[in-house]
Design a protein around this motif. Structure first.
Motif, mmCIF file in Angstrom:
data_model
loop_
_atom_site.group_PDB
_atom_site.id
_atom_site.type_symbol
_atom_site.label_atom_id
_atom_site.label_comp_id
_atom_site.label_asym_id
_atom_site.label_seq_id
_atom_site.Cartn_x
_atom_site.Cartn_y
_atom_site.Cartn_z
ATOM 1 N N CYS A 19 0.839 -1.194 0.000
ATOM 2 C CA CYS A 19 0.000 0.000 0.000
ATOM 3 C C CYS A 19 0.880 1.252 0.000
ATOM 4 C CB CYS A 19 -0.885 -0.025 1.247
ATOM 5 S SG CYS A 19 -2.281 1.074 1.178
ATOM 6 N N LEU A 20 0.544 2.201 -0.870
ATOM 7 C CA LEU A 20 1.248 3.481 -0.907
ATOM 8 C C LEU A 20 0.229 4.589 -1.138
ATOM 9 C CD1 LEU A 20 1.641 4.251 -4.278
ATOM 10 C CD2 LEU A 20 2.948 2.147 -4.027
ATOM 11 N N SER A 21 0.595 5.793 -0.757
ATOM 12 C CA SER A 21 -0.396 6.871 -0.745
ATOM 13 C C SER A 21 0.254 8.231 -0.950
ATOM 14 C CB SER A 21 -1.144 6.853 0.595
ATOM 15 O OG SER A 21 -2.152 7.834 0.643
ATOM 16 N N ASP A 22 -0.550 9.201 -1.413
ATOM 17 C CA ASP A 22 -0.187 10.622 -1.409
ATOM 18 C C ASP A 22 1.133 10.923 -2.117
ATOM 19 O OD1 ASP A 22 -2.265 12.097 0.608
ATOM 20 O OD2 ASP A 22 -1.879 10.041 1.257
ATOM 21 N N ILE A 23 1.284 10.374 -3.323
ATOM 22 C CA ILE A 23 2.479 10.640 -4.129
ATOM 23 C C ILE A 23 2.448 12.064 -4.707
ATOM 24 C CG2 ILE A 23 3.692 9.986 -6.251
ATOM 25 C CD1 ILE A 23 4.104 8.080 -3.901
ATOM 26 N N HIS A 24 1.255 12.551 -5.000
ATOM 27 C CA HIS A 24 1.049 13.929 -5.492
ATOM 28 C C HIS A 24 1.938 14.274 -6.692
ATOM 29 C CE1 HIS A 24 -1.961 15.387 -2.761
ATOM 30 N NE2 HIS A 24 -1.273 14.976 -1.708
ATOM 31 N N PRO A 252 5.180 6.094 9.163
ATOM 32 C CA PRO A 252 3.781 5.780 9.460
ATOM 33 C C PRO A 252 3.373 6.222 10.863
ATOM 34 C CG PRO A 252 5.132 3.825 9.684
ATOM 35 C CD PRO A 252 6.038 4.885 9.144
ATOM 36 N N ARG A 253 2.127 6.626 10.988
ATOM 37 C CA ARG A 253 1.563 6.936 12.289
ATOM 38 C C ARG A 253 0.743 5.738 12.726
ATOM 39 N NH1 ARG A 253 -3.073 8.323 14.499
ATOM 40 N NH2 ARG A 253 -4.139 8.526 12.506
ATOM 41 N N ILE A 254 1.183 5.080 13.779
ATOM 42 C CA ILE A 254 0.567 3.833 14.209
ATOM 43 C C ILE A 254 -0.254 4.076 15.465
ATOM 44 C CG2 ILE A 254 0.989 1.461 14.940
ATOM 45 C CD1 ILE A 254 3.599 1.570 13.340
ATOM 46 N N GLY A 255 -1.563 3.866 15.355
ATOM 47 C CA GLY A 255 -2.461 3.981 16.492
ATOM 48 C C GLY A 255 -2.903 2.611 16.952
ATOM 49 N N ALA A 256 -3.784 2.584 17.932
ATOM 50 C CA ALA A 256 -4.256 1.314 18.474
ATOM 51 C C ALA A 256 -4.943 0.479 17.407
ATOM 52 C CB ALA A 256 -5.204 1.572 19.639
ATOM 53 N N PHE A 257 -5.721 1.147 16.541
ATOM 54 C CA PHE A 257 -6.462 0.417 15.517
ATOM 55 C C PHE A 257 -6.383 1.104 14.163
ATOM 56 C CE2 PHE A 257 -8.379 -1.015 19.470
ATOM 57 C CZ PHE A 257 -8.373 -2.397 19.297
ATOM 58 N N SER A 258 -5.373 1.930 13.940
ATOM 59 C CA SER A 258 -5.230 2.585 12.638
ATOM 60 C C SER A 258 -3.759 2.846 12.336
ATOM 61 C CB SER A 258 -6.013 3.902 12.600
ATOM 62 O OG SER A 258 -5.447 4.850 13.491
ATOM 63 N N ILE A 259 -3.462 2.873 11.041
ATOM 64 C CA ILE A 259 -2.113 3.184 10.574
ATOM 65 C C ILE A 259 -2.231 4.233 9.472
ATOM 66 C CG2 ILE A 259 -0.005 2.316 9.501
ATOM 67 C CD1 ILE A 259 -0.647 -0.426 10.628
ATOM 68 N N GLY A 260 -1.586 5.368 9.658
ATOM 69 C CA GLY A 260 -1.563 6.423 8.651
ATOM 70 C C GLY A 260 -0.273 6.356 7.863
ATOM 71 N N ILE A 261 -0.381 6.328 6.519
ATOM 72 C CA ILE A 261 0.815 6.123 5.700
ATOM 73 C C ILE A 261 1.072 7.272 4.730
ATOM 74 C CG2 ILE A 261 0.672 3.612 5.904
ATOM 75 C CD1 ILE A 261 -0.349 3.625 2.954
ATOM 76 N N ASP A 262 0.503 8.435 4.967
ATOM 77 C CA ASP A 262 0.816 9.600 4.130
ATOM 78 C C ASP A 262 2.274 9.982 4.365
ATOM 79 O OD1 ASP A 262 1.143 12.063 2.936
ATOM 80 O OD2 ASP A 262 -0.523 13.035 3.955
ATOM 81 N N PRO A 263 3.145 9.837 3.333
ATOM 82 C CA PRO A 263 4.577 10.083 3.546
ATOM 83 C C PRO A 263 4.973 11.550 3.500
ATOM 84 C CG PRO A 263 4.213 9.431 1.285
ATOM 85 C CD PRO A 263 2.859 9.394 1.956
ATOM 86 N N LYS A 264 3.983 12.449 3.297
ATOM 87 C CA LYS A 264 4.279 13.879 3.175
ATOM 88 C C LYS A 264 5.311 14.123 2.072
ATOM 89 C CE LYS A 264 1.759 15.076 6.785
ATOM 90 N NZ LYS A 264 0.558 14.293 6.696
ATOM 91 N N THR A 265 5.049 13.535 0.904
ATOM 92 C CA THR A 265 5.997 13.604 -0.206
ATOM 93 C C THR A 265 6.309 15.036 -0.617
ATOM 94 O OG1 THR A 265 5.280 11.444 -1.022
ATOM 95 C CG2 THR A 265 6.401 12.884 -2.594
ATOM 96 N N MET A 266 5.323 15.937 -0.543
ATOM 97 C CA MET A 266 5.558 17.324 -0.923
ATOM 98 C C MET A 266 6.628 17.976 -0.045
ATOM 99 S SD MET A 266 3.859 18.097 -3.602
ATOM 100 C CE MET A 266 4.150 19.857 -3.526
#
Length: 282
Positions: A19-24, A252-266
Motif C-alpha cells: 500500500c502506498l499513498s499521497d504521491i502527489h 507511518p503513524r501507528i495507532g491502536a487500531f489505525s495506521i496512517g501512511i501519508d509520507p508527506k511527499t511534498m
C-alpha cells in the motif's frame, strides 16, 4: 453530471497487500516505491496461489510536478497486472482524484458555482501543476492563476470573471481530450472507494467512527475526506484502518487500531510502502 463510484474491493485474507499513498504527482517517488516492492517480492517470494495486491491509496495527482507521468506509469502497471497471475494493481480514490474528476467530468453546467470550485482547485488544490503536466495551460494563463496563490481571497474572487470562465471551459475541454487519449480518465472511472483484506480496511482518509453504517457502504466523501479520531480506543467495526491523507507529523503513524501512511511527499520528497500479510504489518 458524473460522479466517482463508491465501489469496494474485497481481497482474500491469504493474499499480500502493498500500500502506498499521497504521491502527489511525483513520478520518480512512485518509481522508487515500485522498486522497493519488487525487491521485497524477490526477497520474500509469494506462496503458491498467493496474489500480491498493490493499492494506490489516493492522492496520486495534483501539487507535484508530473501527474501526467504518474498516471502513465500507473496505467502501464495496471494494464500489465491484468494479464498477471500473481500481481494485481488497484487504485483507491482520494480527495484530489475527486477534485480532478469533478473538474473534468463532474458538472454539466459550467456556471459561476463550477467556476469558483474550479478556480479554488487550480490555485489552492494543486490543479495548476496538473494542468501544466498535461500541457493544457499556456504561460499567460499559468501566470494568471499562479500570481493569485499567495494573494488574499479578494484577489481570487477577482478571477471570477466571464472572460476567465471562458478560459476555464477551454482548459477543461483540452484536459478532457488529453486524459481520454491517454486513457487516464478511464483510470479515474475505474477507481475503488475502499478495499478490505481480512480485518484490514483501506481507504484514503478514513471513515465515520460513530456511524453504524457498514464501512464499505459509507459515502465516498467520507472515505476521501474524513478526519480520523486521534484517540480512539476501540476497533473500527472489528477492523484495523489503513489510510493516507493525514498521518500526523511523521509516517507511518501507528495507532491502536489505525495506521496512517501519508509520507508527506511534498515536504520530504520521499514515499512509503506498507506491507500487510496475515497478521504481519511492515
Amino acid at each position: 453530471m458524473q460522479k466517482l463510484s463508491n465501489k469496494h474491493l474485497d481481497i482474500s485474507p491469504d493474499d499480500r497487500v502493498y500500500c502506498l499513498s499521497d504521491i502527489h504527482g511525483h513520478a520518480d517517488v512512485l518509481l522508487s516505491d515500485y522498486e522497493l516492492i519488487q525487491q521485497d517480492l524477490r526477497h520474500r517470494p509469494l506462496k503458491k496461489g498467493q496474489v500480491a495486491h498493490i493499492i494506490h491509496l489516493g492522492d496520486m495527482c495534483d501539487k507535484g510536478p508530473d501527474t501526467n507521468k504518474t498516471y502513465k506509469f500507473i496505467y502501464h502497471k495496471l494494464s500489465s497486472s491484468t494479464a498477471s497471475q500473481n500481481v494485481r494493481v488497484h487504485l483507491v480514490a482520494g480527495n484530489h482524484e475527486q477534485r480532478l474528476y469533478d473538474f473534468v467530468e463532474g458538472s454539466d453546467q459550467e456556471d459561476a458555482a463550477w467556476q469558483r470550485e474550479a478556480t479554488e482547485w487550480i490555485i489552492y488544490g494543486g490543479g495548476l501543476e496538473t494542468l501544466k503536466s498535461y500541457g493544457v495551460i499556456d504561460a499567460k494563463s499559468w501566470q494568471l492563476f499562479n500570481s493569485a496563490k499567495d494573494e488574499l481571497t479578494r484577489s481570487k474572487d477577482e478571477l471570477l470573471t466571464e472572460k476567465n470562465l471562458r478560459l476555464l471551459r477551454k482548459i477543461r475541454a483540452a484536459l478532457r481530450r488529453k486524459m481520454n487519449q491517454s486513457k487516464h480518465l478511464g483510470l479515474l472511472n475505474g477507481q475503488y472507494a475502499s478495499a478490505q483484506c481480512g480485518h484490514i480496511f483501506f481507504c484514503h482518509a478514513g471513515i465515520d467512527p460513530a456511524s453504524r453504517i457498514p464501512l464499505r457502504q459509507q459515502s465516498l466523501d467520507i472515505k476521501t475526506s474524513a478526519r480520523i479520531a486521534k484517540a480512539r480506543m476501540e476497533s473500527y467495526q472489528g477492523c484495523h484502518l489503513v489510510h493516507g491523507h493525514k498521518s500526523g507529523k511523521d509516517a507511518p503513524r501507528i495507532g491502536a487500531f489505525s495506521i496512517g501512511i501519508d509520507p508527506k511527499t511534498m515536504r520530504t520528497g520521499k514515499g512509503l510502502v506498507a506491507c500487510f500479510e496475515g497478521e504481519e504489518a511492515r
